[in-house]
Write an enzyme that holds these catalytic residues in place. Structure first.
Site, PDB file in Angstrom:
ATOM      1  N   HIS A 123       1.427   2.002   3.684  1.00 54.06           N
ATOM      2  CA  HIS A 123       2.439   2.839   3.026  1.00 54.06           C
ATOM      3  C   HIS A 123       3.844   2.520   3.510  1.00 54.06           C
ATOM      4  O   HIS A 123       4.822   2.764   2.817  1.00 54.06           O
ATOM      5  CB  HIS A 123       2.086   4.315   3.189  1.00 54.06           C
ATOM      6  CG  HIS A 123       0.964   4.706   2.291  1.00 54.06           C
ATOM      7  ND1 HIS A 123      -0.335   4.778   2.711  1.00 54.06           N
ATOM      8  CD2 HIS A 123       0.944   4.962   0.965  1.00 54.06           C
ATOM      9  CE1 HIS A 123      -1.105   5.096   1.688  1.00 54.06           C
ATOM     10  NE2 HIS A 123      -0.362   5.216   0.615  1.00 54.06           N
ATOM     11  N   GLU A 176     -10.125   5.175  -7.000  1.00 47.96           N
ATOM     12  CA  GLU A 176      -9.753   4.336  -5.853  1.00 47.96           C
ATOM     13  C   GLU A 176     -10.871   4.224  -4.830  1.00 47.96           C
ATOM     14  O   GLU A 176     -10.678   3.661  -3.756  1.00 47.96           O
ATOM     15  CB  GLU A 176      -8.449   4.824  -5.218  1.00 47.96           C
ATOM     16  CG  GLU A 176      -8.403   6.286  -4.874  1.00 47.96           C
ATOM     17  CD  GLU A 176      -7.064   6.703  -4.272  1.00 47.96           C
ATOM     18  OE1 GLU A 176      -6.222   5.854  -3.955  1.00 47.96           O
ATOM     19  OE2 GLU A 176      -6.871   7.926  -4.097  1.00 47.96           O
ATOM     20  N   CYS A 210      -1.888   2.490 -10.774  1.00 45.52           N
ATOM     21  CA  CYS A 210      -0.692   2.771  -9.980  1.00 45.52           C
ATOM     22  C   CYS A 210      -0.731   2.096  -8.605  1.00 45.52           C
ATOM     23  O   CYS A 210       0.177   2.267  -7.808  1.00 45.52           O
ATOM     24  CB  CYS A 210      -0.472   4.266  -9.834  1.00 45.52           C
ATOM     25  SG  CYS A 210      -1.838   5.087  -9.025  1.00 45.52           S
ATOM     26  N   ASP A 214      -6.393   1.288  -2.445  1.00 47.26           N
ATOM     27  CA  ASP A 214      -7.585   1.781  -1.764  1.00 47.26           C
ATOM     28  C   ASP A 214      -8.855   1.197  -2.353  1.00 47.26           C
ATOM     29  O   ASP A 214      -9.816   0.943  -1.631  1.00 47.26           O
ATOM     30  CB  ASP A 214      -7.635   3.314  -1.817  1.00 47.26           C
ATOM     31  CG  ASP A 214      -6.726   3.918  -0.764  1.00 47.26           C
ATOM     32  OD1 ASP A 214      -6.797   3.452   0.387  1.00 47.26           O
ATOM     33  OD2 ASP A 214      -5.941   4.814  -1.088  1.00 47.26           O
TER      34      ASP A 214
HETATM   35  C1  PEP Z   1      -3.760   3.284  -4.221  1.00 50.80           C
HETATM   36  O1  PEP Z   1      -4.606   3.521  -3.366  1.00 50.80           O
HETATM   37  O2  PEP Z   1      -3.761   2.263  -4.934  1.00 50.80           O
HETATM   38  C2  PEP Z   1      -2.650   4.232  -4.433  1.00 50.80           C
HETATM   39  C3  PEP Z   1      -1.787   4.059  -5.409  1.00 50.80           C
HETATM   40  O3  PEP Z   1      -2.526   5.255  -3.545  1.00 50.80           O
HETATM   41  P1  PEP Z   1      -1.916   5.066  -2.074  1.00 50.80           P
HETATM   42  O4  PEP Z   1      -1.327   3.687  -1.990  1.00 50.80           O
HETATM   43  O5  PEP Z   1      -0.899   6.117  -1.892  1.00 50.80           O
HETATM   44  O6  PEP Z   1      -3.107   5.251  -1.209  1.00 50.80           O
HETATM   45 MG    MG Z   2      -4.752   5.488  -2.525  1.00 50.57          MG
END
Ligand code: PEP
Ligand code: MG
Length: 582
Positions: free
Chosen positions: A191, A433, A504, A457
């Site tokens: 992140h 995910e 996403c 994920d």
């Molecule tokens: C993902 O896991 O692809 C996602 C968009 O969520 P995050 O990156 O916040 O875990």
């Molecule tokens: Mg995620």
């Protein structure tokens, strides 16, 4: 001049002065702990020390291979500090006697040791203070998972060098003096890296030992798109990178004309192009880029870096701001997703051995129902200000959706009784995910209005690769056939049940994958703003028909290597100007 290569986290080139985070800048607060937590705090400390020791041994080996024994021996001093029984004893004793948190106990002991040494009439020993600070910083960063530094105090533009940065550290860089950063640890979809891309701060992570190589005020070049850091560059190299920076900036400006055009193939098939955000302030850039909505608003940043939960009204205000500014475009707000590489210390959640597989996201929310209901109430209340969708993270089975829906009903009932207005037709979706959610997409699709595939994920859990571990980046492959099959199955299942499906995860914003995803039938792609024009350029140059043909061919291949070869051949022939510009 030294050139280092790490993990490319956020594209862009910067040249500037280094700012090495040191322990004196860490904000460590004293907290009283309950007696039953004493053993746990001591264990956490021992684990952080042993993790730090392993890291230093690795750095030592590397330096030994690259620079020889003499330099490698420098790390012996660090290891000696770590192995000093006094350190472990003193910290453990303070935790026991004073019933204080481990971070503060360590801080106090380090202060005590360094004060004692500083008083000595011995130049060599006084220099050891630096080693102790270094070690202390590493242990502390391993304990808290980041730095907790207040970047707002910086007076001039700097490139931050740290062992690790938390996602909220990066969030604090918003509009600050930080023009780039480089860290020892971290992967491409951590992140921290995602946040850097969102804020368009050039960054390289996973350099392993950069904190040992750089001093504050060293001149540095960061080439975030290629994962390169150059320490003390010569004049010629500076000029070369100034030129590269100019080309990079011109390239970005050169794609600006696409802003006003939709994501539409040349045979008229529309794909919704949306943006991912972490902070309400990012909406400004989303609007500049003319995204057709927000496909992922990661709300956890409202909850991080504070001592108590945000109340309903505070949340309402943040959601209202985003939803009304984006109106009439939709905003998909994801409920709290902490755990993994994002900690919430004030909930009293014990430190887990495997946080990514632990009490994360929806699991945490279902366990802390009042907290969850508060967020849902704020979301429903914000729904009257524009087009709001709610999305739930890390769903792994149907039962979780059933539980969530029950709670939603309770919230709606409460609001009705209180005569509070909300949109009764809010779309409810889930993130796909986890492999279990993807494989049962046909089942889940009957219970929700949309899916959004979280590839960050999905890849982590399917290939069993920790997304923040820089040692495994070579295995973290979106083109693994298992990933493509899961994505394809998810899209097929959604469409069969008449619901739409977006993506996403970071894969959505990489133009290398755009044609393939369009060919698989994705309805929406949501990404950090910096990727929108590149992805649009690909979509607008292809037809749906050829994208489908490519997807069909690729889905028949058996290995990631075969897939990569075919995709690279097709994409680089036509889009080298985009794919090479990092
Ligand atoms: C993902 O896991 O692809 C996602 C968009 O969520 P995050 O990156 O916040 O875990
Ligand atoms: Mg995620």
């Amino acid at each position: 001049m030294i050139k280092l290569t790490g993990v490319a986290a956020s594209a862009g080139i910067v040249i500037g002065k280094a700012y090495l985070l040191d322990i004196t800048k860490l904000k460590v607060t004293k907290e009283k702990i309950p007696a039953e937590d004493i053993d746990k705090q001591i264990n956490n400390f021992r684990e952080a020390v042993s993790r730090t020791e392993k890291e230093i041994r690795k750095v030592k080996e590397k330096v030994h291979t690259e620079m020889g024994e003499e330099y490698a021996n420098i790390f012996e001093a660090h290891l000696l500090v770590l192995k000093d029984p006094l350190l472990i004893f003193e910290v453990s004793e303070r935790i026991k006697k004073e019933q204080i948190n481990v971070e503060y106990a360590l801080w106090e002991v380090l202060e005590m040791i360094t004060e004692n040494i500083a008083d000595l009439d011995n130049e060599y020993m006084r220099e050891r203070v630096v080693d102790i600070y270094d070690i202390g910083r590493r242990i502390l960063e391993n304990l808290v998972g980041g730095t907790g530094v207040d970047f707002q105090e910086l007076k001039e533009d700097v490139i931050v060098i740290a062992h690790n940065l938390t996602p909220s550290d990066t969030a604090h860089m918003y509009k600050g003096k930080i023009i780039g950063f480089a860290t020892d640890i971290g992967g491409q979809t951590s992140h921290t890296a995602i946040m850097a891309r969102a804020l368009e701060i050039p960054a390289v992570v996973g350099l392993r030992d950069i904190t040992f190589r750089v001093k504050s005020d060293d001149t540095l070049i960061i080439d975030g798109g290629h994962g390169i850091v150059i320490i003390a560059p010569d004049e010629q190299t500076i000029q070369e990178y100034e030129h590269k920076k100019k080309l990079f900036d011109e390239f970005k400006v050169g794609l600006a004309w696409l802003r006003d055009l939709p994501g539409q193939t040349n045979d008229g098939y529309r794909i919704e192009i949306a943006a991912n955000i972490e902070l309400p302030q990012e909406v400004e850039v989303v609007k500049q880029e003319k995204a057709e909505g927000i496909g992922l608003y990661r709300t956890e940043f409202l909850y991080l870096e504070r001592t108590e939960l945000p109340d309903e009204d505070e949340q309402l205000e943040a959601y209202r701001q985003v939803v009304s500014q984006m109106n009439p475009y939709p905003v998909t707000i994801r409920t709290l997703d902490v755990g993994g590489d994002k900690f919430l210390s004030y909930l009293g959640i014990p430190i887990e051995v495997n946080p990514s597989l632990g009490l994360r996201a929806i699991r945490l929310c279902l366990k802390h129902k009042e907290m969850f209901k508060n967020q849902l109430r704020a979301l429903f209340r914000a729904s009257t200000f524009g087009k709001l969708r709610i999305m739930f993270p890390m769903i792994s089975e149907l039962d979780e959706i059933i539980q969530v829906k029950k709670i939603i009903e309770e919230v709606k009932q409460e609001l009705k009784i209180e005569k509070v207005c909300f949109d009764p037709n809010i779309e409810i979706g889930v993130m796909i995910e986890t492999p279990s959610a993807a494989m049962t997409a046909d089942v889940l699709a009957g219970s929700v209005d949309f899916f959004s595939i979280g590839t960050n994920d999905l890849i982590q859990y399917t290939i069993a690769i920790d997304r923040v571990n820089e040692q495994l980046t070579h295995l973290y492959n979106p083109l693994h056939p298992a990933i493509l099959r899961l994505i394809n199955w998810t899209i097929e299942s959604a469409h069969k049940q008449g619901i739409w499906v977006g993506m996403c995860g970071e894969m959505a914003g990489d133009p290398l994958f755009t044609m393939l995803l369009v060919g698989m039938g994705i309805d929406e792609l949501s990404m950090s703003c910096g990727s929108i024009s590149k992805v649009k350029e690909v979509i607008r140059s292809i037809s749906l028909h050829e994208a489908k043909e490519l997807a069909q061919k690729i889905l028949k291949l058996q290995s990631a290597l075969e897939i990569e070869t075919m995709l690279n051949e097709v994409m680089y022939k036509r889009f080298a100007h985009i794919l090479n510009r990092k």
